[in-house]
Design a protein around this motif. Sequence first.
Motif, short mmCIF file in Angstrom:
data_model
loop_
_atom_site.label_atom_id
_atom_site.label_comp_id
_atom_site.label_asym_id
_atom_site.label_seq_id
_atom_site.Cartn_x
_atom_site.Cartn_y
_atom_site.Cartn_z
N HIS A 1 35.80 44.61 47.51
CA HIS A 1 36.76 45.71 47.61
C HIS A 1 36.61 46.65 46.41
O HIS A 1 36.67 47.87 46.55
N ILE A 2 36.46 46.05 45.22
CA ILE A 2 36.32 46.87 44.02
C ILE A 2 35.01 47.64 44.05
O ILE A 2 34.96 48.84 43.73
N GLN A 3 33.92 46.98 44.43
CA GLN A 3 32.64 47.69 44.52
C GLN A 3 32.71 48.81 45.54
O GLN A 3 32.20 49.92 45.30
N LEU B 1 28.36 46.26 41.47
CA LEU B 1 29.35 45.72 40.53
C LEU B 1 28.82 44.39 40.01
O LEU B 1 28.71 43.40 40.75
N HIS B 2 28.47 44.35 38.74
CA HIS B 2 27.96 43.12 38.14
C HIS B 2 29.14 42.20 37.82
O HIS B 2 30.22 42.66 37.45
N SER B 3 28.93 40.92 37.98
CA SER B 3 29.99 39.95 37.71
C SER B 3 29.52 38.92 36.70
O SER B 3 28.34 38.58 36.63
N SER B 4 30.47 38.43 35.92
CA SER B 4 30.16 37.45 34.88
C SER B 4 31.42 36.64 34.61
O SER B 4 32.53 37.03 34.99
N ILE C 1 32.60 43.14 36.13
CA ILE C 1 33.87 42.43 36.19
C ILE C 1 33.68 41.04 35.62
O ILE C 1 32.71 40.34 35.93
N TYR C 2 34.58 40.67 34.70
CA TYR C 2 34.53 39.37 34.03
C TYR C 2 35.65 38.49 34.58
O TYR C 2 36.84 38.85 34.47
N ASP C 3 35.28 37.37 35.15
CA ASP C 3 36.28 36.40 35.63
C ASP C 3 36.66 35.47 34.49
O ASP C 3 35.78 34.89 33.83
N HIS C 4 37.97 35.31 34.27
CA HIS C 4 38.44 34.49 33.16
C HIS C 4 38.78 33.06 33.57
O HIS C 4 39.17 32.24 32.72
N GLY C 5 38.69 32.76 34.87
CA GLY C 5 38.91 31.40 35.32
C GLY C 5 40.36 30.98 35.40
O GLY C 5 40.67 29.83 35.66
N ASN C 6 41.28 31.90 35.18
CA ASN C 6 42.71 31.57 35.25
C ASN C 6 43.44 32.49 36.22
O ASN C 6 44.64 32.71 36.11
N GLY C 7 42.69 33.03 37.17
CA GLY C 7 43.28 33.95 38.14
C GLY C 7 43.28 35.39 37.70
O GLY C 7 43.75 36.27 38.42
N SER C 8 42.78 35.66 36.49
CA SER C 8 42.72 37.04 35.99
C SER C 8 41.27 37.43 35.75
O SER C 8 40.37 36.59 35.64
N SER C 9 41.04 38.72 35.66
CA SER C 9 39.70 39.24 35.42
C SER C 9 39.80 40.56 34.67
O SER C 9 40.86 41.20 34.65
N THR C 10 38.71 40.96 34.06
CA THR C 10 38.65 42.25 33.37
C THR C 10 37.57 43.10 34.03
O THR C 10 36.41 42.69 34.11
N LEU C 11 37.97 44.25 34.50
CA LEU C 11 37.05 45.21 35.08
C LEU C 11 36.73 46.27 34.03
O LEU C 11 37.65 46.87 33.45
N VAL C 12 35.44 46.49 33.78
CA VAL C 12 35.02 47.50 32.81
C VAL C 12 34.10 48.51 33.52
O VAL C 12 33.08 48.12 34.08
N ILE C 13 34.50 49.76 33.49
CA ILE C 13 33.67 50.86 34.00
C ILE C 13 33.12 51.60 32.81
O ILE C 13 33.87 51.98 31.90
N LYS C 14 31.82 51.77 32.79
CA LYS C 14 31.15 52.40 31.65
C LYS C 14 30.53 53.71 32.12
O LYS C 14 29.84 53.76 33.14
N LEU C 15 30.75 54.79 31.36
CA LEU C 15 30.31 56.12 31.75
C LEU C 15 29.67 56.84 30.58
O LEU C 15 30.10 56.71 29.43
N HIS C 16 28.65 57.63 30.88
CA HIS C 16 28.03 58.49 29.88
C HIS C 16 28.92 59.71 29.67
O HIS C 16 29.31 60.39 30.63
N GLU D 1 47.60 44.07 34.00
CA GLU D 1 48.42 43.65 32.88
C GLU D 1 48.18 44.49 31.63
O GLU D 1 49.05 44.62 30.78
N ASP D 2 46.99 45.01 31.50
CA ASP D 2 46.65 45.82 30.33
C ASP D 2 45.55 46.79 30.73
O ASP D 2 44.80 46.54 31.69
N TYR D 3 45.48 47.89 30.01
CA TYR D 3 44.48 48.91 30.32
C TYR D 3 44.13 49.65 29.04
O TYR D 3 44.99 49.90 28.19
N MET D 4 42.85 50.00 28.88
CA MET D 4 42.43 50.74 27.71
C MET D 4 41.26 51.66 28.07
O MET D 4 40.33 51.24 28.77
N GLY D 5 41.33 52.88 27.61
CA GLY D 5 40.23 53.82 27.77
C GLY D 5 39.85 54.39 26.42
O GLY D 5 40.71 54.89 25.68
N CYS D 6 38.57 54.31 26.06
CA CYS D 6 38.12 54.82 24.76
C CYS D 6 36.61 54.98 24.80
O CYS D 6 35.97 54.73 25.83
#
Length: 453
Positions: A47-49, A83-86, A124-139, A390-395
């Motif tokens: 769905h995310i991809q 979408l790469h997963s780890s 997308i990084y799976d944390h094994g506790n039902g949560s994950s971190t999605l990171v979109i990287k852009l030039h 739960e959290d979001y950051m753009g930089c």
Amino acid sequence: MSSNDEGPRPVTRRIYPTESSWCRAVPGGTGVTTLSLLIKNNTPHLHIQSALRRLQTNHPILRATLNPTTSTFIIPPLSSLTLHSSSSESPFHSLVEQELNLNPWNSNAAVGVGVGVDVMHATIYDHGNGSSTLVIKLHTAACDRTAAVQLVKELMHIVVTNNNSHDADVDVDVDVDGDVGLGIEEYVPDISKPFWARGIDMLGYSLNSFRLSNFNFLDPVSHPSSRLVRLMLDAPHTSMLLQGCKRRGIKLCGALSAAGLIAARLAKGLSDGDWEKYAVVTLIDCRKLLEPPLSNHHIGFYHSAILNTHDMCGGEELWGLATRTYKSFENAKKSNKHFSDMADLNFLMCKAIENPGLTPSSSMRTSFISVFEDPVVDETNEKYEQLGVEDYMGCASVHGVGPSVAVFDTIRDGKLDCACVYPFPLHSREQMQELIDKMKNILIHCLSSENEC
């Protein structure tokens, strides 16, 4: 088979001067934009991809490959993003820092001949506790901060709608530009700058750079990377800060830059009366100022910058200095320096990249602090809840050419949340944490004590 039967072909669009400056900066470590979401929701990766590919369909520049050696964006007719997963047990903060320093554009493909590199990547990084971190990287040449915020809003809208429909391919109604777009130079109003005036300004910028003070450099030799510290205020203090700015006819960027300047002097332990000159870069989203004006849905790099210098002698009070720094910026903007000096600042940035020895300690520092004219005001709370964010950051990374600290400010749920990115080990985490803590204390003291700071 005739050429008419070969189907859609890639579109080629040249790289414009400001974009070209970012193409020079990003391989060295400045301008890797990351959008990171900590998600407490088992949204299927497909769905995310699918949603990310929809973004690339809506905004063709996002599916481009970039080749600085041929000065072109190559935009294929269809998205093929994967979408790469780890798996990772690292906390959210650490993953954001890690991704800031995983730079797909610093390879030979980014600076060599022939193969281009995609302007957009996602993991997308799976944390094994039902949560994950999605990171979109852009030039950054293809996506500035305004565009990045718009993309997050569209992404969440698509994913939430698809989840509710139980169909990853359902069509949703989102605002799109649907066009590749041109570089900012094509939309800048006709503001002429005489040759001699440009020469004088260039000389002024160059000479002033030798007089600038910097935050103490700890290690300008070791391999650099970008790290971050967060500056956060609760809702009552944020409201008081914004009201204080409004009463004085200034913007939040004035208060943040002033707090940073005062904190830098305090951290250096200087005596009152010791004069120093600091540079502040203020970034402006120019979309509404262009001809024709562009909307936030117009994806690309449409920011410009104004560089101001400020003398500090100790004993400065927050609101007085905030007003001074903001008025200097405002006057420069009224004089159209964000347009007339655009080429000059791009040229100087590239010269610093080519000749780091021209900057103090070869640090490639062009200012002490960079701020944005306007903060991001986050109004996507309902979508966050539905998606389980739960959290979001753009930089973006800054360890190539850039400031000692770049402030990416967001007001979310009425609370100020700043990602303060800095070059490491030029500055240590302890040194930067002390600076940010001082900035926060300066702001809170002025607000809580109701002093005319």
